[in-house]
Design a protein around this motif. Structure first.
Motif, PDB file in Angstrom:
ATOM      1  N   UNK A 192       0.816  -1.214   0.000  1.00  0.00           N
ATOM      2  CA  UNK A 192       0.000   0.000   0.000  1.00  0.00           C
ATOM      3  C   UNK A 192       0.847   1.260   0.000  1.00  0.00           C
ATOM      4  N   UNK A 193       2.006   1.225   0.664  1.00  0.00           N
ATOM      5  CA  UNK A 193       2.862   2.410   0.684  1.00  0.00           C
ATOM      6  C   UNK A 193       3.361   2.727  -0.719  1.00  0.00           C
ATOM      7  N   UNK A 194       3.751   1.705  -1.453  1.00  0.00           N
ATOM      8  CA  UNK A 194       4.205   1.925  -2.833  1.00  0.00           C
ATOM      9  C   UNK A 194       3.086   2.527  -3.670  1.00  0.00           C
ATOM     10  N   UNK A 197       2.686   6.260  -2.738  1.00  0.00           N
ATOM     11  CA  UNK A 197       3.726   7.096  -3.329  1.00  0.00           C
ATOM     12  C   UNK A 197       3.468   7.311  -4.819  1.00  0.00           C
ATOM     13  N   UNK A 198       2.940   6.298  -5.466  1.00  0.00           N
ATOM     14  CA  UNK A 198       2.602   6.453  -6.882  1.00  0.00           C
ATOM     15  C   UNK A 198       1.531   7.519  -7.064  1.00  0.00           C
ATOM     16  N   UNK A 199       0.545   7.551  -6.171  1.00  0.00           N
ATOM     17  CA  UNK A 199      -0.491   8.584  -6.229  1.00  0.00           C
ATOM     18  C   UNK A 199       0.128   9.960  -6.065  1.00  0.00           C
ATOM     19  N   UNK A 207      -2.444  16.562  -4.712  1.00  0.00           N
ATOM     20  CA  UNK A 207      -2.448  15.381  -3.854  1.00  0.00           C
ATOM     21  C   UNK A 207      -1.461  15.549  -2.708  1.00  0.00           C
ATOM     22  N   UNK A 208      -0.384  16.312  -2.964  1.00  0.00           N
ATOM     23  CA  UNK A 208       0.679  16.425  -1.971  1.00  0.00           C
ATOM     24  C   UNK A 208       0.272  17.236  -0.763  1.00  0.00           C
ATOM     25  N   UNK A 209      -0.807  18.010  -0.871  1.00  0.00           N
ATOM     26  CA  UNK A 209      -1.215  18.855   0.251  1.00  0.00           C
ATOM     27  C   UNK A 209      -1.621  18.020   1.463  1.00  0.00           C
ATOM     28  N   UNK A 210      -2.166  16.839   1.219  1.00  0.00           N
ATOM     29  CA  UNK A 210      -2.590  15.974   2.313  1.00  0.00           C
ATOM     30  C   UNK A 210      -2.230  14.548   1.963  1.00  0.00           C
ATOM     31  N   UNK A 211      -1.412  13.924   2.805  1.00  0.00           N
ATOM     32  CA  UNK A 211      -0.972  12.563   2.544  1.00  0.00           C
ATOM     33  C   UNK A 211      -0.615  11.916   3.863  1.00  0.00           C
ATOM     34  N   UNK A 212      -0.116  10.700   3.811  1.00  0.00           N
ATOM     35  CA  UNK A 212       0.159   9.969   5.040  1.00  0.00           C
ATOM     36  C   UNK A 212       1.182  10.692   5.911  1.00  0.00           C
ATOM     37  N   UNK A 213       2.120  11.396   5.291  1.00  0.00           N
ATOM     38  CA  UNK A 213       3.167  12.059   6.073  1.00  0.00           C
ATOM     39  C   UNK A 213       2.624  13.294   6.785  1.00  0.00           C
ATOM     40  N   UNK A 214       1.825  14.086   6.080  1.00  0.00           N
ATOM     41  CA  UNK A 214       1.250  15.268   6.728  1.00  0.00           C
ATOM     42  C   UNK A 214       0.277  14.858   7.830  1.00  0.00           C
ATOM     43  N   UNK A 215      -0.425  13.755   7.615  1.00  0.00           N
ATOM     44  CA  UNK A 215      -1.331  13.275   8.655  1.00  0.00           C
ATOM     45  C   UNK A 215      -0.569  12.847   9.909  1.00  0.00           C
ATOM     46  N   UNK A 219       5.943  18.039   7.692  1.00  0.00           N
ATOM     47  CA  UNK A 219       5.823  18.845   6.485  1.00  0.00           C
ATOM     48  C   UNK A 219       6.234  17.961   5.314  1.00  0.00           C
ATOM     49  N   UNK A 220       5.674  18.256   4.154  1.00  0.00           N
ATOM     50  CA  UNK A 220       5.953  17.428   2.973  1.00  0.00           C
ATOM     51  C   UNK A 220       6.366  18.328   1.820  1.00  0.00           C
ATOM     52  N   UNK A 221       7.522  18.016   1.226  1.00  0.00           N
ATOM     53  CA  UNK A 221       8.011  18.733   0.056  1.00  0.00           C
ATOM     54  C   UNK A 221       8.207  17.727  -1.073  1.00  0.00           C
ATOM     55  N   UNK A 222       7.593  18.007  -2.217  1.00  0.00           N
ATOM     56  CA  UNK A 222       7.766  17.098  -3.334  1.00  0.00           C
ATOM     57  C   UNK A 222       6.453  16.885  -4.066  1.00  0.00           C
ATOM     58  N   UNK A 223       6.465  15.928  -4.988  1.00  0.00           N
ATOM     59  CA  UNK A 223       7.630  15.101  -5.381  1.00  0.00           C
ATOM     60  C   UNK A 223       8.600  15.895  -6.244  1.00  0.00           C
ATOM     61  N   UNK A 224       9.907  15.565  -6.127  1.00  0.00           N
ATOM     62  CA  UNK A 224      10.969  16.300  -6.793  1.00  0.00           C
ATOM     63  C   UNK A 224      11.706  15.408  -7.766  1.00  0.00           C
TER      64      UNK A 224
END
Length: 617
Positions: A192-194, A197-199, A207-215, A219-224
């Motif tokens: 599921x993690x893979x 990350x694909x999403x 999509x990057x505004x809210x994800x598992x890391x921000x939850x 802070x989340x920067x990317x994808x780069x």
């Protein structure tokens, strides 16, 4: 020509300070030189090629943004650190990469102050980072950044999530988690993690505004773009200024810039031996390994038995499961770098009426000892563990030598452990192991070429007699474990030339000790056990204890590996250094007999008879 002439920019950037002084417009050319250097050097010595080709621009950016070694850079896993080694003054040492006495294939504290942890087992760097960041807050060194580069599937491991859980709840620990997302562990990352990350990669900023890391509080920067140094530098500088836990999501390509690696969809030349740099292939076809033989035997067994299933932890091909996975994809499970989950999941598969075969490197199996003990053995579940690279592994060094399994597993009640001496016995013992229903079973295999079969003269109570002296007294019994049988036979031949009668027998099943073995041992004046595991706490120790319990007087001399972290070196060299060559074994036997001609009832230890002693006629 040397490094200076052929790679002039690389020769100028022998330290992070020199790299930071390099004009930005020179970075693409430097990246090209680094890739060319790595392809040439690693193809000559062997090593982790694909992961490091994908790390070039990212490592350049990290070294330009952070002031190492005052700031701390951690690699997870450590096989991604070759570019880091180049940029910290070790280019000349790459001729000895993974060679005896040469450069380690992982970060090494002995090599450089820039290497803080010797991280070769995955998913640990964020826990290290958590502790370091806490220590720096408590000691007032809050200006020192802590950066963990987590890649090659390490994020699939449970320890990463334990660390994320703690870091996300502690905004005062400004750890920077650089997620090196190349979509792969050894093979493509699953789970599921893979998928998440694909999403993030395909969904972009929305999509990057809210994800598992921000939850979780990051802070989340990317994808780069992991191959755009300028973009990476900008993001890393921003991450540092945030002063809180940050995930920097970086997309890289494993094997970047090397045609054979990019074209090899199976593993992107993750780890190579000595290969032709033009093709990425060995000059001649390799001889069958123990892993290859196991894969063939398991595939055949799975064809015959529908209850056989297999699990591994991101090591499908390296542990020999590829053939079964291709034939029976719904019966082979790669759980990611999650050995603990693999073992307990196997326990539940056994509860469901199947017979799981868990294929792991011996060194990685140690990470799930509690699960073997409490989740499998306590429930007396029929799970078979096949430990690849057991014993001395060679160039991967102290973290990868599979030398702890015998001593650790000897403490597990009801566990049966075998070591095949040859390909025929591997198939035979695998069938016996998977036919056992009363608890866990283990087979240990070396990292080596599988030699020819060694026929037994006879089998007595499950013990194979490989050699017996004729018309001589039964002076010495040599009991080799698994692939040490050929060495035992060589030692027997040398001893017989000097008038010593010898029996060589393969116990096949090492733990628990075969009940017939003590009586068999008592017919000899001296018993020598040989194992490529710790000489204390392994098979020899178990046999000696069993003989004492039966009040038998024949002394037992266990020969094996010392309780120490052994360096990287060829397998045969390390075995010889530890007294496990034919000549050293013969010397040890002769010296033991000469020093104690009337042997009392006790267990000798390897230190009682030095391996390097000369022969006594």
């Amino acid at each position: 020509m040397g490094v200076k002439e052929r790679f002039p920019l690389l020769a100028r950037t022998i330290s992070p300070e020199a790299l930071r002084a390099l004009p930005g417009q020179d970075l693409p050319a430097l990246a090209g030189e680094i890739r060319a250097f790595l392809i040439e050097a690693v193809c000559a010595t062997g090593g982790h090629l694909g992961p490091n080709l994908g790390m070039v621009e990212l490592t350049l950016a990290l070294h330009r943004v952070f002031a190492l070694p005052r700031d701390t850079l951690l690699f997870d896993t450590g096989h991604q650190a070759y570019v880091h080694k180049l940029l910290t003054g070790r280019a000349q040492a790459f001729t000895g990469l993974r060679q005896e006495g040469g450069l380690s294939g992982y970060p090494s504290r002995a090599e450089s102050a820039h290497d803080v942890i010797e991280n070769s087992h995955a998913s640990t760097a964020l826990s290290y980072a958590d502790g370091l960041a806490t220590a720096r807050r408590l000691t007032g060194e809050t200006d020192r950044a802590v950066v963990a580069v987590v890649g090659d599937g390490a994020m699939t491991g449970g320890m990463c999530w334990e660390a994320l859980n703690n870091l996300g709840a502690a905004p005062g620990r400004p750890v920077i988690d650089v997620l090196n997302d190349n979509g792969r562990s050894y093979a493509p990352t699953t789970g599921a993690m893979a998928a998440h990350l694909t999403v993030l990669k395909t969904g972009g900023g929305a999509q990057a505004c809210q994800n598992v890391f921000t939850e979780l509080g990051f802070a989340y920067l990317g994808p780069l773009d992991g191959h755009n140094t300028a973009e990476l530098e900008q993001a890393l500088r921003r991450a540092r200024t945030l002063g809180r836990p940050v995930v920097v999501h970086v997309m890289t390509v494993k094997g970047k810039g090397y045609g054979p690696a990019e074209a090899d969809a199976a593993d992107c030349l993750h780890a190579v031996g000595t290969v032709d740099p033009a093709t990425g292939k060995t000059a001649r076809a390799p001889k069958p390994s123990w892993t290859t033989v196991f894969g063939r035997e398991l595939h055949q067994l799975a064809t015959e038995r529908g209850d056989i299933v297999a699990l591994t932890a991101s090591m499908l091909r390296p542990t020999g499961l590829a053939a079964m996975a291709q034939a029976f994809p719904d019966r082979v499970f790669d759980v990611g770098i999650a050995e603990q989950h693999a073992v307990t999941s196997a326990a539940s598969l056994a509860l469901g009426g199947l017979h799981p075969v868990v294929a792991l490197y011996a060194t990685f199996r140690s990470r799930a000892l509690d699960q073997v003990l409490m989740d499998v053995a306590l429930h007396k579940l029929p799970v078979t563990f096949v430990l690849d690279r057991a014993g001395i592994t060679g160039p991967d060094g102290p973290s990868h030598h599979g030398m702890w399994d015998l001593a650790l597993l000897s403490a597990v009640p009801g566990l049966r452990l075998a070591a095949p001496r040859d390909p025929a016995r591997l198939g035979e013992l695998l069938r016996e192991a998977t036919g056992h229903t009363g608890g866990p079973t283990v087979l240990r295999l070396p990292k080596a070429t599988a030699g020819p079969d060694i026929a037994a003269l006879a089998r007595m109570d499950g013990i194979d007699i490989l050699h017996r002296s004729r018309a001589r007294s039964l002076d010495v019994l040599i009991l080799p474990t698994g692939p040490l049988a050929p060495i035992a036979l060589e030692a027997a031949a040398e001893l017989e030339e000097l008038g010593t009668g010898v029996t060589v027998a393969d116990p096949r099943w090492l733990l628990p000790v075969n009940p017939a073995l003590p009586a068999f041992a008592s017919r000899h004046r001296l018993v020598i056990t040989l194992e490529d595991g710790l000489r204390q706490g392994g098979f020899g120790t178990a046999l000696a204890q069993t003989c004492q319990e039966h009040a038998l007087s024949t002394p037992i001399l266990p020969l094996g590996l010392p309780c120490a972290f052994l360096p990287h070196a060829p397998r045969n060299r390390l075995l010889t250094r530890c007294g496990l060559s034919a000549e050293a074994i013969a010397n040890t036997v002769l010296l033991a007999r000469s020093q104690v001609p009337h042997l009392p009832t006790h267990t000798l230890h390897a230190g009682d008879a030095p391996h390097t002693a000369g022969r006594t006629p």
